[in-house]
Design an enzyme around this catalytic site. Structure first.
Site: not given
Ligand code: FAD
Ligand code: NAD
Length: 467
Positions: A39, A145, A180, A203, A313, A322, A445
């Site tokens: 996942g 990522s 951030g 920020e 990512d 998505h 509604h």
């Molecule tokens: P990932 O989900 O990062 O999956 C990559 C997988 O590859 C991992 O399981 C990793 O272990 C595996 N992998 C890496 N290298 C290797 C290798 N060499 N061999 C085998 N396996 C490997 N996005 C949203 O749209 N909505 C949200 O609400 C949201 N909330 C988030 C909250 C947090 C706290 C974080 C950190 C991120 C959130 N995101 C959200 C972002 C979302 O998680 C990512 O955009 C998404 O998971 C990217 O999917 P991916 O398949 O590219 O990679």
């Molecule tokens: P982000 O890019 O959303 O926010 C990072 C923030 O840190 C920015 O506002 C930036 O200006 C600030 N920043 C950068 N350097 C800084 C510094 N030196 N000092 C102070 N502020 C600084 O990144 P994130 O919140 O770490 O999330 C990472 C990724 O995960 C995002 O790309 C996001 O799309 C994804 N994510 C998505 C969801 C969601 O869809 N609801 C939830 C969590 C994470």
């Protein structure tokens, strides 16, 4: 050596969805995942666990602050963070088991271990127990990522933490300093502020959620301050975070080059994420990276080796689950010789604060920059009957439509259930609806969705019905 049509590396939303679509299209598919739990980031340390904690903390906050007004009296309400974390783990496990089930159902072979290219046609999978070699006609890299950090900050994973550790925290911080003001900082900041932590956000830019429409940044900042007591330090550059006995001291510089110092018990570093390509052996496959460390891809998501694709990512574009999923389906269909399409303008973005924030299409700033003539319509939730009934009157929906054609160009909302409401705007824009079209469609509604219709009527002819 095991042979497949397609080998997917990484089981996040990009990888596992791609593997399923490849299997549906008749390919023999394998998926390789470094961790035992499938996942990826999203299911294990991202979207799902963060939303589980956001829901638990929101229930607690409502019980403390809103239940009495609803006529519900409860004595001695206390947060039990250990139980919240335990529930979150169960939710993660259920979802990850669900992915394992889907792999079986679709006859996809799962290899646990680190996948790395030996040559352009072959990878090895290294686990603690064994090394296996796999060859395939096509590869899909979906390795995702990892959290980024800043110079001057060493993440000790105990008090100076990333989202991964924050999602496992079994103590409620007294003072959480968030570096951030982006999505992670505000979502996880909300979790702990609702449970009683003081939250300070530092920020770098002049507004929070700086890539979204400016009206959303302003309103979200106001609401987080008003409802949860957030403290904001905008236009501050963090210089260091240093541990001193039980405290962490964060030093940041403001726009006048003056230093400020904040002391807290935890620091959450949430300054973005970096593509994860370590240990992939890309040099053995001839796959190139760009200056930001992302895998270079063309419009078909082919890397510099045409039979090796990359998605999610680890490539350019928003880091969203998505988006990764759409790209997963896209490459599977490209490999099968179909002609799929992704409209990157219409990938919605959501911040799961309360109220939620959601956006799709152009922001007002982008329309101005590109000299596209537009008109604005807006509807506030304080005028919505549904919002009054549920005491959710904060926020608004803003619709940007083309000045002459009336086509909807962007929708930006801070709203109860904005994450779900935005889907209607995506459908409308995908079908090139005008503001008038939506204004003339019957909405049930009382619902929050009526606010979208009203904002469209406002954009169309400045004639909302309920405001
Ligand atoms: P990932 O989900 O990062 O999956 C990559 C997988 O590859 C991992 O399981 C990793 O272990 C595996 N992998 C890496 N290298 C290797 C290798 N060499 N061999 C085998 N396996 C490997 N996005 C949203 O749209 N909505 C949200 O609400 C949201 N909330 C988030 C909250 C947090 C706290 C974080 C950190 C991120 C959130 N995101 C959200 C972002 C979302 O998680 C990512 O955009 C998404 O998971 C990217 O999917 P991916 O398949 O590219 O990679
Ligand atoms: P982000 O890019 O959303 O926010 C990072 C923030 O840190 C920015 O506002 C930036 O200006 C600030 N920043 C950068 N350097 C800084 C510094 N030196 N000092 C102070 N502020 C600084 O990144 P994130 O919140 O770490 O999330 C990472 C990724 O995960 C995002 O790309 C996001 O799309 C994804 N994510 C998505 C969801 C969601 O869809 N609801 C939830 C969590 C994470």
């Amino acid at each position: 050596m095991d042979q497949f049509d397609v080998v997917v590396i990484g089981s996040g939303p990009g990888g596992y969805i791609s593997a399923i679509r490849c299997a549906q299209l008749g390919f023999k598919v394998a998926i390789v995942e470094k961790y035992n739990s499938l996942g990826g980031t999203c299911l294990n340390v991202g979207c799902i666990p963060s939303k589980a904690l956001l829901d638990s903390s929101e229930h607690y906050f409502n019980a403390v602050h809103h239940f009495e007004k609803h006529g519900i009296k409860i004595k001695d309400i206390k947060p039990d963070i250990k139980q919240m974390i335990e529930r979150k783990r169960q939710v993660v496990k259920e979802n990850s088991d669900g992915v394992a089930y889907l792999m079986k159902k679709n006859k996809i072979t799962v290899f646990n271990g680190i996948g790395s290219f030996v040559s352009p046609q072959q990878i090895k999978v290294n686990s603690e127990k064994s090394t296996q070699e796999l060859s395939a006609k096509y590869f899909i890299i979906a390795t995702g990522s990892k959290p980024s950090s800043l110079p001057g900050i060493e993440i000790d994973k105990k008090q100076i933490i990333t989202s991964t550790e924050a999602l496992e925290l079994e103590t409620i911080p007294k003072h959480l300093i968030v570096i951030g003001g982006g999505v992670i900082g505000l979502e996880l900041g909300s979790v702990f502020a609702r449970l009683g932590s003081k939250v300070s956000v530092i920020e770098y830019m002049d507004r929070i959620i700086p890539t979204m429409d400016g009206a959303l940044s302003k309103e979200l900042q106001r609401l987080l301050k008003k409802n949860l007591g957030f403290e904001f330090y905008l236009q501050h550059k963090v210089l260091s975070a240093i541990k001193k006995s039980k405290e962490v001291i964060v030093t940041a510089q403001n726009k006048n080059a003056e230093n400020i110092e904040l002391k807290g018990d935890y620091v959450l570093v949430a300054v973005g994420r970096r593509p994860y390509t370590e240990n992939l052996g890309l040099e053995n496959a001839g796959v190139k990276l760009d200056e930001k460390g992302r895998i270079v891809v063309n419009d078909l998501l082919q890397t510099t080796q045409p039979h090796i694709y990359a998605i999610g990512d680890v490539v350019r574009g928003p880091m969203l689950a998505h988006k990764a999923e759409e790209e997963g389906v896209f490459v599977a269909e490209v490999i099968a010789g179909q002609k799929p399409h992704i409209n990157y303008l219409l990938i919605p973005g959501v911040v799961y604060t309360w109220p939620e924030v959601a956006s799709v299409g152009y922001t007002e700033e982008q329309l101005k920059e590109q000299n596209i003539p537009y008109k604005v319509g807006q509807f506030p939730f304080k005028a919505s009957g549904r919002a009054k009934a549920s005491m959710d009157t904060d926020g608004f929906i803003k619709v940007l439509a083309h000045k002459t054609t009336d086509e909807i160009l962007g929708v930006h909302m801070i709203a109860p259930r904005a994450a779900d409401l935005i889907a209607e705007a995506v459908v409308a824009m995908e079908y090139k609806a005008t503001a008038e079209d939506i204004g003339r469609i019957c909405h049930p509604h009382p619902t929050f969705s009526e606010a979208f219709k009203e904002a469209c009527l406002d954009a169309f002819e400045k004639r909302p019905l309920n405001f």
